[in-house]
Motif scaffolding. Structure first.
Motif, PDB file in Angstrom:
ATOM      1  N   TYR A   1      -0.539   8.559  34.899  1.00 47.97           N
ATOM      2  CA  TYR A   1      -1.029   7.230  35.280  1.00 47.97           C
ATOM      3  C   TYR A   1      -2.562   7.212  35.292  1.00 47.97           C
ATOM      4  O   TYR A   1      -3.184   6.220  34.931  1.00 47.97           O
ATOM      5  N   GLU A   2      -3.157   8.316  35.719  1.00 49.52           N
ATOM      6  CA  GLU A   2      -4.617   8.425  35.683  1.00 49.52           C
ATOM      7  C   GLU A   2      -5.122   8.349  34.249  1.00 49.52           C
ATOM      8  O   GLU A   2      -6.080   7.622  33.947  1.00 49.52           O
ATOM      9  N   GLU A   3      -4.469   9.074  33.353  1.00 47.65           N
ATOM     10  CA  GLU A   3      -4.891   9.068  31.944  1.00 47.65           C
ATOM     11  C   GLU A   3      -4.747   7.683  31.332  1.00 47.65           C
ATOM     12  O   GLU A   3      -5.580   7.259  30.525  1.00 47.65           O
ATOM     13  N   MET A   4      -3.712   6.959  31.722  1.00 47.11           N
ATOM     14  CA  MET A   4      -3.503   5.603  31.206  1.00 47.11           C
ATOM     15  C   MET A   4      -4.541   4.630  31.732  1.00 47.11           C
ATOM     16  O   MET A   4      -4.770   3.582  31.130  1.00 47.11           O
ATOM     17  N   GLY A   5      -5.143   4.954  32.867  1.00 45.48           N
ATOM     18  CA  GLY A   5      -6.102   4.036  33.468  1.00 45.48           C
ATOM     19  C   GLY A   5      -5.466   3.028  34.410  1.00 45.48           C
ATOM     20  O   GLY A   5      -6.028   1.950  34.637  1.00 45.48           O
ATOM     21  N   ILE A   6      -4.296   3.358  34.970  1.00 48.72           N
ATOM     22  CA  ILE A   6      -3.680   2.478  35.969  1.00 48.72           C
ATOM     23  C   ILE A   6      -4.558   2.524  37.223  1.00 48.72           C
ATOM     24  O   ILE A   6      -4.765   3.583  37.793  1.00 48.72           O
ATOM     25  N   PRO A   7      -5.089   1.373  37.664  1.00 54.39           N
ATOM     26  CA  PRO A   7      -6.144   1.392  38.685  1.00 54.39           C
ATOM     27  C   PRO A   7      -5.692   1.778  40.082  1.00 54.39           C
ATOM     28  O   PRO A   7      -6.504   2.247  40.880  1.00 54.39           O
TER      29      PRO A   7
ATOM     30  N   VAL B   1     -11.414   5.800  40.225  1.00 55.16           N
ATOM     31  CA  VAL B   1     -12.862   5.699  40.385  1.00 55.16           C
ATOM     32  C   VAL B   1     -13.510   6.542  39.296  1.00 55.16           C
ATOM     33  O   VAL B   1     -13.327   7.763  39.266  1.00 55.16           O
ATOM     34  N   GLU B   2     -14.214   5.880  38.382  1.00 53.82           N
ATOM     35  CA  GLU B   2     -14.843   6.571  37.252  1.00 53.82           C
ATOM     36  C   GLU B   2     -13.841   7.453  36.524  1.00 53.82           C
ATOM     37  O   GLU B   2     -14.076   8.636  36.262  1.00 53.82           O
ATOM     38  N   ASP B   3     -12.687   6.864  36.228  1.00 56.69           N
ATOM     39  CA  ASP B   3     -11.630   7.481  35.428  1.00 56.69           C
ATOM     40  C   ASP B   3     -10.904   8.629  36.123  1.00 56.69           C
ATOM     41  O   ASP B   3     -10.161   9.379  35.486  1.00 56.69           O
ATOM     42  N   GLU B   4     -11.103   8.798  37.428  1.00 55.94           N
ATOM     43  CA  GLU B   4     -10.386   9.822  38.180  1.00 55.94           C
ATOM     44  C   GLU B   4      -9.812   9.210  39.451  1.00 55.94           C
ATOM     45  O   GLU B   4     -10.436   8.354  40.081  1.00 55.94           O
ATOM     46  N   TYR B   5      -8.630   9.678  39.832  1.00 57.08           N
ATOM     47  CA  TYR B   5      -8.023   9.181  41.054  1.00 57.08           C
ATOM     48  C   TYR B   5      -8.688   9.805  42.282  1.00 57.08           C
ATOM     49  O   TYR B   5      -8.891  11.017  42.359  1.00 57.08           O
TER      50      TYR B   5
ATOM     51  N   ILE C   1      -2.305   0.363  56.046  1.00 61.17           N
ATOM     52  CA  ILE C   1      -2.482   0.749  54.649  1.00 61.17           C
ATOM     53  C   ILE C   1      -3.618  -0.052  54.036  1.00 61.17           C
ATOM     54  O   ILE C   1      -3.650  -1.280  54.118  1.00 61.17           O
ATOM     55  N   ASP C   2      -4.566   0.645  53.438  1.00 65.21           N
ATOM     56  CA  ASP C   2      -5.735   0.025  52.818  1.00 65.21           C
ATOM     57  C   ASP C   2      -5.547   0.068  51.302  1.00 65.21           C
ATOM     58  O   ASP C   2      -5.677   1.118  50.679  1.00 65.21           O
ATOM     59  N   SER C   3      -5.237  -1.100  50.730  1.00 69.88           N
ATOM     60  CA  SER C   3      -5.017  -1.201  49.293  1.00 69.88           C
ATOM     61  C   SER C   3      -6.187  -1.901  48.630  1.00 69.88           C
ATOM     62  O   SER C   3      -6.502  -3.046  48.975  1.00 69.88           O
ATOM     63  N   PRO C   4      -6.858  -1.263  47.669  1.00 70.19           N
ATOM     64  CA  PRO C   4      -7.958  -1.929  46.967  1.00 70.19           C
ATOM     65  C   PRO C   4      -7.519  -3.201  46.235  1.00 70.19           C
ATOM     66  O   PRO C   4      -8.295  -4.144  46.102  1.00 70.19           O
ATOM     67  N   ARG C   5      -6.277  -3.221  45.770  1.00 69.81           N
ATOM     68  CA  ARG C   5      -5.787  -4.375  45.007  1.00 69.81           C
ATOM     69  C   ARG C   5      -5.281  -5.488  45.911  1.00 69.81           C
ATOM     70  O   ARG C   5      -5.427  -6.669  45.606  1.00 69.81           O
ATOM     71  N   PHE C   6      -4.669  -5.117  47.017  1.00 73.52           N
ATOM     72  CA  PHE C   6      -4.097  -6.097  47.942  1.00 73.52           C
ATOM     73  C   PHE C   6      -4.771  -5.936  49.305  1.00 73.52           C
ATOM     74  O   PHE C   6      -4.201  -5.388  50.242  1.00 73.52           O
ATOM     75  N   LEU C   7      -5.989  -6.446  49.381  1.00 76.03           N
ATOM     76  CA  LEU C   7      -6.819  -6.235  50.559  1.00 76.03           C
ATOM     77  C   LEU C   7      -6.241  -6.875  51.816  1.00 76.03           C
ATOM     78  O   LEU C   7      -6.513  -6.428  52.926  1.00 76.03           O
ATOM     79  N   GLU C   8      -5.470  -7.936  51.653  1.00 75.48           N
ATOM     80  CA  GLU C   8      -4.943  -8.652  52.812  1.00 75.48           C
ATOM     81  C   GLU C   8      -3.535  -8.207  53.186  1.00 75.48           C
ATOM     82  O   GLU C   8      -2.918  -8.801  54.065  1.00 75.48           O
TER      83      GLU C   8
END
Length: 203
Positions: A132-138, A168-172, A183-190
């Motif tokens: 998933y990291e190689e694919m670029g899944i954020p 972050v810069e292509d690395e998890y 739980i702190d999710s960068p994608r789902f902040l709320e």
């Protein structure tokens, strides 16, 4: 998980082989693997699915959670079915395999992939995290509600752990949550969930 065929397949052969009806299968470097999740495992995944759909609707995001899908990493004959996946509708026009076989091959199409840990924890912490990291899944969540993962991943003594991997810069980079941690999710902040609430769904 149970290996169901000894012969190595290409991803295309796996798609042709994949049976209709009951059963979930993944492809690991050419080997077909039948997935046998427990009821508790499915309850945790369903709980997260429901909560994420609420957030998607509440924020009117152009995302959706499909029912059937495959994620194809680059360069290897593998295909995975995360327990939950959040896709970006606007990115699917660049997915050549989406309309024919519900297959995602580009990380930009995925907003979030979620794996709920079973006894095959090495797949989630090692193989899938790498791919998933190689694919670029954020963003990638590993929901280890039973504390099954290796000590180098969840600490010693082992305990139920919710790991959020952010690209972050292509690395998890990983943040971990336990007990009453929110739980702190960068994608789902709320998203207003604690680790304990998620783990309790499989109790």
């Amino acid at each position: 998980m149970i290996q169901s065929a000894p012969n190595l397949l290409t991803f295309e052969e796996f798609l042709e082989w994949y049976p209709d009806g009951r059963g979930r299968y993944e492809l690991y470097e050419g080997v077909i693997v039948k997935m046998n999740p427990t009821g508790d495992h499915e309850e945790v995944a369903a709980f997260l699915n429901r909560k994420l759909n609420v957030e998607i609707d509440r924020q009117s995001l152009p995302y959706f959670i499909p029912r059937t899908y495959l994620v194809k990493p680059p360069s290897i004959a593998s295909g995975y079915q995360p327990d939950v996946i959040v896709l970006d509708k606007n990115a699917l026009h660049d997915e050549s395999l989406w309309k024919k076989s519900s297959t995602i091959s580009q990380g930009k199409s995925v907003k979030l992939a979620v794996e709920v840990v079973s006894t095959n924890w090495r797949d989630d912490y090692l193989t899938k995290a790498r791919d998933y990291e190689e694919m670029g899944i954020p963003e990638y969540w590993i929901v280890d509600y039973l504390g099954l993962g290796g000590r180098r991943f969840i600490g010693n003594p082992k305990q139920p752990t919710f790991s959020v991997y952010q690209l972050v810069e292509d690395e998890y980079q990983v943040s971990q949550f336990r007990g009453d941690d929110r739980i702190d999710s960068p994608r789902f902040l709320e998203l207003n969930l604690t680790a304990k609430q998620v783990f309790s769904a499989g109790a």
